[in-house]
Design a protein around this motif. Structure first.
Motif, short mmCIF file in Angstrom:
data_model
loop_
_atom_site.label_atom_id
_atom_site.label_comp_id
_atom_site.label_asym_id
_atom_site.label_seq_id
_atom_site.Cartn_x
_atom_site.Cartn_y
_atom_site.Cartn_z
N ALA A 1 42.35 30.58 38.12
CA ALA A 1 40.97 30.13 38.07
C ALA A 1 40.27 30.34 39.41
N VAL A 2 40.94 29.99 40.48
CA VAL A 2 40.34 30.14 41.81
C VAL A 2 40.15 31.61 42.16
N ALA A 3 41.15 32.44 41.82
CA ALA A 3 41.08 33.87 42.15
C ALA A 3 40.22 34.67 41.17
N GLY A 4 39.81 34.03 40.08
CA GLY A 4 39.00 34.74 39.10
C GLY A 4 39.77 35.79 38.33
N LEU A 5 41.07 35.56 38.11
CA LEU A 5 41.88 36.52 37.38
C LEU A 5 41.51 36.55 35.91
N LYS A 6 41.75 37.67 35.27
CA LYS A 6 41.49 37.82 33.84
C LYS A 6 42.44 36.93 33.04
N VAL A 7 41.96 36.47 31.88
CA VAL A 7 42.79 35.59 31.05
C VAL A 7 44.04 36.31 30.57
N HIS A 8 43.97 37.63 30.39
CA HIS A 8 45.15 38.37 29.95
C HIS A 8 46.25 38.34 31.01
#
Length: 286
Positions: free
Chosen positions: A236-243
């Motif tokens: 969430a903090v790094a803005g990673l993709k949900v996949h």
């Protein structure tokens, strides 16, 4: 003086060995056929497509247990409802055989069908519970059902004996949703399932999973959930993709110490929009 074994005795022994071998092969073939049928049932009952809404992102990972006869009944589902909201569910049927896989299909179908009558999570689980009891099965299922409004981000959830889900926000907060759940589906009629409300914030995620991801002889459930909380918080903090998050979470199934179904469903919302850089003045030619 040695007595020579008669040819008839040798032929009888070979015939018996051949018969036992044939019976063993037949049983092995039957078992293999049952496993293949159960896996086909699992794959056929899982959704092929996930609903799509602007700003909303869904990702799933599913690892069926198919070693020997150890075929379980975990499932996930996501579907659009008539009022525009989205139903999200994940669950686990007791047992590891073809009956569990078939019962999983009945539970999933019941949830979808009854969601057209009522989408309120608590009432939906109560009606599904009563319907399953009329089937006369000895099996039961744990389940979590969520109703998400993709416009407002409001998410309502109810649990039927299932493992709690995990949340994380873009500002670095994360944890486990310890809401008040009810008993598993298919055990006792007239059960109530309390509903809790959450909000899917911008850049936030919810992670639904089955116990095959976080619990086993080699991993305590609290430690497994803590690991998922850590992964969700980082994502969430790094803005990673949900996949990417779903793929990282499902790897936890490798550490539980047994072969079991494992399912993960991640719900995310677009992160903060990056402000556009100020426009540079252009040279004006006369």
């Amino acid at each position: 003086m040695f007595r020579k074994r008669s040819t008839d005795d040798g032929d009888e022994l070979l015939a018996r060995l051949s018969s036992l071998t044939a019976q063993a092969r037949e049983r092995a073939e039957q078992q293999r056929s049952q496993v293949e049928l159960a896996i086909a049932l699992q794959r056929g009952m899982l959704p092929r497509d996930l609903p799509s809404r602007p700003g909303l992102h869904l990702a799933v990972r599913y690892a069926p247990a198919n070693q020997g006869l150890n075929v379980g009944g975990d499932w996930y589902d996501a579907f659009a409802m008539p009022d525009g909201r989205i139903g999200l569910t994940i669950g686990d049927v007791q047992g590891h055989n073809i009956e569990a896989a078939a019962f999983m299909g009945q539970v999933r179908a019941a949830l979808r069908a009854l969601a057209s009558v009522t989408s309120e999570p608590g009432e939906l689980l109560a009606r599904t519970n009563d319907l399953l009891l009329t089937l006369g099965s000895d099996l039961f299922a744990t389940c979590t059902f969520l109703r998400l409004d993709p416009v407002t981000g409001v998410l309502e959830s109810a649990r039927a004996g299932h493992i709690p889900f995990v949340w994380a926000t873009a500002d670095g907060k994360s944890g486990v949703v310890h809401d008040m759940g009810g008993p598993p589906l298919g055990i006792q009629p007239g059960m109530d399932y309390r509903v809790t409300r959450h909000r899917l914030s911008t850049g936030g995620v919810f992670v639904l999973l089955t116990d095959g991801v976080v619990e086993g002889p080699s991993l305590h459930v609290e430690d497994g959930l803590a690991q998922v909380v850590r992964l969700a918080g980082i994502a969430a903090v790094a803005g990673l993709k949900v996949h990417a998050l779903a793929a990282a979470v499902i790897k936890g199934a490798d550490n539980v110490g047994h072969d079991d179904d494992a399912a993960v469903l991640v719900v995310g919302h677009d992160g903060p929009n990056t402000p556009a850089p100020p426009a540079r003045p252009r040279a004006v030619t006369p």
